[in-house]
Write a protein that holds these residues in place. Structure first.
Motif, short mmCIF file in Angstrom:
data_model
loop_
_atom_site.label_atom_id
_atom_site.label_comp_id
_atom_site.label_asym_id
_atom_site.label_seq_id
_atom_site.Cartn_x
_atom_site.Cartn_y
_atom_site.Cartn_z
N PHE A 27 0.84 -1.19 0.00
CA PHE A 27 0.00 0.00 0.00
C PHE A 27 0.88 1.24 0.00
N ARG A 29 -0.39 4.43 0.26
CA ARG A 29 -0.94 5.42 1.17
C ARG A 29 -0.92 4.89 2.59
N ASP A 32 -4.29 3.64 3.96
CA ASP A 32 -4.73 2.34 3.46
C ASP A 32 -3.98 1.20 4.14
N ARG A 35 -5.27 0.78 7.74
CA ARG A 35 -6.58 0.15 7.79
C ARG A 35 -6.47 -1.35 7.53
N TYR A 36 -5.66 -1.73 6.56
CA TYR A 36 -5.46 -3.15 6.27
C TYR A 36 -4.84 -3.86 7.48
N CYS A 91 -13.34 0.00 5.14
CA CYS A 91 -13.42 1.15 4.24
C CYS A 91 -12.90 2.34 5.04
N PRO A 92 -12.62 3.45 4.41
CA PRO A 92 -12.13 4.61 5.17
C PRO A 92 -13.10 4.98 6.30
#
Length: 236
Positions: A27, A29, A32, A35-36, A91-92
């Motif tokens: 990733f 970003r 991202d 979050r993952y 998701c964000p």
């Protein structure tokens, strides 16, 4: 989950397997990647506590696709025919992890823009398209987001994902006279998102008769970390 774990990224990476570490590092970003990491670390911590092993030793894989038999069906625990079953989505601004003794699906979505909604309406069941036309334009993105979360949760529970056409199954609100039934044998419900209820949607799909929680619980990172490491705090 709305917050990342309260430790550094190196510790999170150490709890994942090699494939997940490669994916996390791919990733570009930071948001991202964070979050993952949060979603997959949470899943491994919860499963490790259930199985009594180190999170990195939890063997994850894919079941055969329920539609075509290919190696891309729902995520499963390898070497365990009895479960537990699990599903995750992120998701964000919102991530969900669900674990149960039965196949299930969860989905989290951030409300899309109006152009995205309009471009996706043709993918809906015919009755859902009729219901969409009756929703005031200003409220249509939130209506669509909640519907789409139900659809994805159901398709994940089936084990097909979006390989099964979204227009095949009716997951609408059933408030219109003559509306078709939702898929038999399944309970599919939206879940409250707390403060994010006006910006996000979430849904859960489980076999009919399975208890459904009133709302998701916020993950207590230090508690679940302590469960598999015998109560020790982060760093010892």
């Amino acid at each position: 989950m709305r917050r990342p774990p309260p430790w550094d990224e190196a510790l999170s990476l150490s709890l994942l397997d090699a494939d997940e570490r490669r994916r996390a590092r791919s990733f570009r970003r930071p948001a991202d990647r964070s979050r993952y990491l949060a979603t997959h670390v949470a899943l491994r911590l919860l499963l490790a506590a259930h199985l009594g092993c180190h999170p990195v030793d939890v063997l994850l894989g894919r079941a055969p696709c329920a539609r075509c038999g290919g190696p891309h069906g729902r995520p499963v625990l390898l070497e365990s025919e009895t479960g537990p079953h699990f599903s995750l989505s992120h998701c964000p601004g919102l991530s969900l992890v669900a674990i149960a003794g039965v196949p299930l699906g969860v989905d989290a979505e951030r409300i899309p823009g109006r152009r995205t909604v309009e471009s996706c309406l043709e993918r809906l069941h015919p009755q859902e398209r009729r219901e969409a036309a009756a929703v005031p334009e200003q409220g249509r993105p939130l209506w669509f987001c909640r519907l789409w979360a139900r659809k994805e949760a159901y398709l994940k529970a089936l084990g097909t994902g979006l390989g099964r056409a979204p227009d095949r199954d009716y997951l609408g609100d059933r408030e219109t006279p003559g509306a078709p039934r939702r898929p038999p044998g399944w309970t599919v419900r939206n879940l409250p998102c707390g403060p994010a209820d006006t910006t996000h949607a979430a849904a859960l799909a489980v076999p009919e008769g399975t208890p459904v929680p009133a709302a998701p619980s916020e993950l207590n990172w230090l508690f679940v970390y302590g469960r598999w490491c015998g109560g020790a705090g982060v760093g010892g």
